[in-house]
Scaffold this active site. Structure first.
Site, PDB file in Angstrom:
ATOM      1  N   ASP A   1      -9.702  -4.572  -6.012  1.00  0.00           N
ATOM      2  CA  ASP A   1      -9.194  -3.877  -4.832  1.00  0.00           C
ATOM      3  C   ASP A   1      -9.914  -2.540  -4.752  1.00  0.00           C
ATOM      4  OD1 ASP A   1      -7.753  -2.368  -2.994  1.00  0.00           O
ATOM      5  OD2 ASP A   1      -5.787  -2.963  -3.755  1.00  0.00           O
TER       6      ASP A   1
ATOM      7  N   SER B   1       0.835  -1.196   0.000  1.00  0.00           N
ATOM      8  CA  SER B   1       0.000   0.000   0.000  1.00  0.00           C
ATOM      9  C   SER B   1       0.876   1.254   0.000  1.00  0.00           C
ATOM     10  CB  SER B   1      -0.959  -0.045   1.194  1.00  0.00           C
ATOM     11  OG  SER B   1      -2.021   0.861   1.042  1.00  0.00           O
TER      12      SER B   1
ATOM     13  N   HIS C   1      -7.527  -5.678  -0.632  1.00  0.00           N
ATOM     14  CA  HIS C   1      -6.348  -4.817  -0.577  1.00  0.00           C
ATOM     15  C   HIS C   1      -5.225  -5.392   0.293  1.00  0.00           C
ATOM     16  CE1 HIS C   1      -4.224  -1.034  -1.033  1.00  0.00           C
ATOM     17  NE2 HIS C   1      -4.135  -0.877   0.275  1.00  0.00           N
TER      18      HIS C   1
END
Length: 273
Positions: free
Chosen positions: A222, A101, A252
């Site tokens: 996602d 991320s 995610h």
């Protein structure tokens, strides 16, 4: 707020090293998590690597007094500096890096600052920009982002309870509970500042300066990262050996929802480094 010197980061950010392999692998988690996000992946990696894990300064596992609102607001650069300081303190001169991320872009920034340090970057569910910007599709309109900030500010725990299942993206109530507890460990005022920095960031223009080979890993669905983003990154990264890998899973946070599948891909990619 307590100002941290470089040598104090090892203890403050709970840096740990597992395994005793000759090659060094760094795992860096994303927003809302901590180093335990990698616990299902570690057993697959420690036989072959020395694996470095740590908690990002915004993590609920870190003393909130260490979060410098001035330093960590409006830019991801300070997080890259923390990463480089940790590796310097551990006397690491070459490593492989996995960033999930926001840590995907943190790793890219760190590789620009010190390109010789990183052999390869594995960018997991990362994005250089979350806001749509015609023709670029980041996944969120400005109203979406403002709604997130408003909800976080008005009732953080309620926002977490609604947002985490969307992030997990799979039928896993135990995982939703696990990750929700990590997000709730964050002080709401820190979480809001970090969310604003992440969701409003735009580092597309620095991708061309990333010369380190990158493997871009994305799930097929996602909520935070549209499927076009990894291919945008591949086309705009500055190196010549960049690839995209789509995991046959949703959500995610695949290191929680599909750790075996992800670990297998990690091992394949890292074996080729």
């Amino acid at each position: 707020m307590v100002k941290l010197e470089s040598h104090e980061l090892i203890e403050a950010l709970n840096v740990k090293v597992y395994g005793c392999g000759q090659r060094i692998l760094v795992l860096s988690h994303g927003f809302g998590g901590d180093q335990s996000m990698w616990k299902y992946i570690l057993p697959y990696l420690v036989p072959d690597f020395s694996v470095i894990v740590f908690d990002m300064v915004f993590s609920g596992s870190v003393n909130p007094d260490y979060f410098d609102f001035d330093r960590y607001t409006d830019s991801l650069s300070a997080y890259a500096d923390d990463l480089l300081a940790i590796l310097h303190e551990l006397k690491v001169d070459k490593c492989l890096y996995v960033g999930h991320s926001v840590s995907a872009m943190v790793g890219c920034l760190a590789s620009i600052k010190n390109p010789g340090l990183f052999e390869r970057l594995l960018l997991l569910c990362g994005s250089p920009r979350y806001l749509n910007d015609e023709p670029y599709e980041g996944g969120f309109e400005r109203g979406d982002i403002d709604g997130i900030f408003s909800a976080m500010k008005s009732n953080y725990s309620a926002w977490v309870s609604g947002f985490v299942p969307l992030l997990i993206g799979a039928d896993g109530p135990s995982l939703v509970k696990e990750f929700s507890s990590k997000m709730l460990n964050m002080k709401p005022e820190i979480a809001l500042v970090v969310a604003k920095t992440i969701f409003q960031s735009d580092v597309r223009n620095m991708l061309c300066d990333v010369k380190t080979p990158c493997n871009i890993i994305q799930t097929r669905k996602d909520i935070a990262v549209p499927l076009g983003v990894p291919y945008f990154m591949q086309c705009n990264l500055g190196g010549e050996k960049n690839s995209v890998h789509i995991l046959d899973t949703d959500g995610h946070i695949p290191q929680l929802t599909s750790p075996g599948m992800l670990a297998k891909l990690f091992r394949q990619l890292l074996a080729g480094s």
